[in-house]
Design a protein around this motif. Structure first.
Motif, short mmCIF file in Angstrom:
data_model
loop_
_atom_site.label_atom_id
_atom_site.label_comp_id
_atom_site.label_asym_id
_atom_site.label_seq_id
_atom_site.Cartn_x
_atom_site.Cartn_y
_atom_site.Cartn_z
N PHE A 33 0.84 -1.20 0.00
CA PHE A 33 0.00 0.00 0.00
C PHE A 33 0.87 1.25 0.00
O PHE A 33 1.78 1.38 0.83
CB PHE A 33 -0.94 0.00 1.21
CG PHE A 33 -1.98 -1.06 1.12
CD1 PHE A 33 -2.93 -1.03 0.11
CD2 PHE A 33 -1.99 -2.13 2.00
CE1 PHE A 33 -3.87 -2.03 -0.02
CE2 PHE A 33 -2.94 -3.13 1.89
CZ PHE A 33 -3.88 -3.08 0.88
N TYR A 74 -5.12 10.70 -1.36
CA TYR A 74 -4.94 11.36 -0.06
C TYR A 74 -3.94 10.51 0.70
O TYR A 74 -3.70 9.36 0.32
CB TYR A 74 -6.27 11.46 0.72
CG TYR A 74 -7.08 10.19 0.66
CD1 TYR A 74 -8.11 10.04 -0.26
CD2 TYR A 74 -6.77 9.10 1.49
CE1 TYR A 74 -8.83 8.87 -0.34
CE2 TYR A 74 -7.49 7.92 1.42
CZ TYR A 74 -8.53 7.81 0.49
OH TYR A 74 -9.24 6.65 0.40
N LEU A 97 -2.85 8.66 4.14
CA LEU A 97 -3.24 8.16 5.46
C LEU A 97 -1.98 8.00 6.32
O LEU A 97 -0.86 8.13 5.84
CB LEU A 97 -3.93 6.80 5.32
CG LEU A 97 -5.23 6.79 4.51
CD1 LEU A 97 -5.58 5.37 4.11
CD2 LEU A 97 -6.35 7.40 5.32
N1 SAM Z 1 5.25 9.23 1.17
C1 SAM Z 1 4.83 8.00 1.69
C2 SAM Z 1 4.62 7.00 0.56
O1 SAM Z 1 4.70 7.36 -0.59
O2 SAM Z 1 4.33 5.81 0.85
C3 SAM Z 1 3.59 8.18 2.52
C4 SAM Z 1 3.68 7.42 3.75
S1 SAM Z 1 2.17 7.29 4.62
C5 SAM Z 1 2.32 8.48 5.85
C6 SAM Z 1 2.41 5.78 5.49
C7 SAM Z 1 1.80 4.58 4.84
O3 SAM Z 1 0.39 4.69 4.79
C8 SAM Z 1 2.20 4.29 3.42
O4 SAM Z 1 3.46 3.65 3.36
C9 SAM Z 1 1.09 3.41 2.94
O5 SAM Z 1 1.28 2.05 3.28
C10 SAM Z 1 -0.11 3.95 3.70
N2 SAM Z 1 -0.95 4.85 2.89
C11 SAM Z 1 -1.14 6.17 3.10
N3 SAM Z 1 -1.99 6.68 2.22
C12 SAM Z 1 -2.37 5.67 1.40
C13 SAM Z 1 -3.23 5.58 0.27
N4 SAM Z 1 -3.89 6.61 -0.20
N5 SAM Z 1 -3.38 4.37 -0.31
C14 SAM Z 1 -2.70 3.29 0.14
N6 SAM Z 1 -1.87 3.32 1.20
C15 SAM Z 1 -1.71 4.49 1.83
#
Ligand code: SAM
Length: 222
Positions: free
Chosen positions: A86, A135, A137
């Motif tokens: 994800f 978006y 998460l």
């Molecule tokens: N810049 C990071 C990236 O590209 O993965 C964002 C990290 S986010 C704060 C932490 C984790 O949340 C990600 O590694 C992913 O597994 C999950 N996540 C956040 N938003 C998501 C989305 N829209 N779809 C799928 N997974 C998401």
């Protein structure tokens, strides 16, 4: 159908998977859900699974090694299995993907946290990287629940016989038709005396007209 969820927060899933149709599907052996604590695959006794990003920058990145070990451990040999990661940078998750995944024997889902996951997981371990929307998460646990739920309801028997017939009828090449639904009462009166009525056609008992209305009002979910 077997789901494996790789996460550093296994407890997040406990209550969610012990309720409603997902619980029933598990109890009836229609689906199997295994939650894997990534920290158990850590290289050190403190259970660390993250490190500082090369090149600098804020936050921490999930390391490749524990994820490599976890996937290797849980992947079933000789089965129709897929590994998904994800990430908000992934391919958009759609109903079509859910249908594709529902035909697998095993779906392995990697939930990211922190600032994301070492890119080598995407390039060398995951078969696909998936986004559930434009978006960001905090973690991949909610995406894992969304995928598991949307795939499970396509597994025969999970949503009940009537619903299955209904799904089959409606899942065509072009996608699935979702249309407005109403239940009793025919007219709901608000505290201000406003009346909210059910469309006449749905009360008519005329199946062809009802079908036509649903086609008109429906939206295709792909
Ligand atoms: N810049 C990071 C990236 O590209 O993965 C964002 C990290 S986010 C704060 C932490 C984790 O949340 C990600 O590694 C992913 O597994 C999950 N996540 C956040 N938003 C998501 C989305 N829209 N779809 C799928 N997974 C998401």
């Amino acid at each position: 159908m077997r789901f494996e969820i790789i996460t550093i927060f296994p407890d997040i899933f406990k209550s969610y998977f012990s309720e409603s149709l997902i619980k029933k599907a598990k109890d009836n052996d229609l689906i199997e859900i295994n939650i894997h604590d990534l920290r158990e695959y850590s290289e050190n006794k403190w259970g660390d699974v993250d490190g500082k990003p090369y090149g600098g920058g804020r936050g921490m990145v999930m390391k490749v090694e524990p994820i490599y070990k976890a996937v290797k451990d849980v992947r079933l040999e000789g089965k129709n299995s897929k590994v998904i990661l994800f990430t908000p940078r992934g391919t958009d998750y759609t109903q079509k993907k859910a249908t594709e995944y529902s035909k697998l024997d095993q779906l392995i889902m990697i939930c990211g946290r922190y600032e994301g996951v070492d890119e080598r997981v995407k390039t060398h371990i995951a078969d696909e990287s998936i986004s559930i929307g434009d978006y960001v998460l905090i973690g991949g646990e909610i995406p894992a629940m969304a995928v598991l739920e949307s795939v499970s309801r396509l597994v025969p028997g999970v949503v009940g016989i009537d619903n299955e017939g209904f799904l089959e009828e409606r899942v065509r090449d072009k996608g699935m038709i979702e249309y407005p639904q109403y239940s009793r009462p025919e007219v709901f009166t608000t505290d201000d005396g406003e009346k909210w009525s059910v469309p006449e056609v749905l009360l008519s008992g005329h199946h062809k007209n009802i079908e036509k209305w649903r086609e008109e009002k429906g939206e295709i979910i792909k």
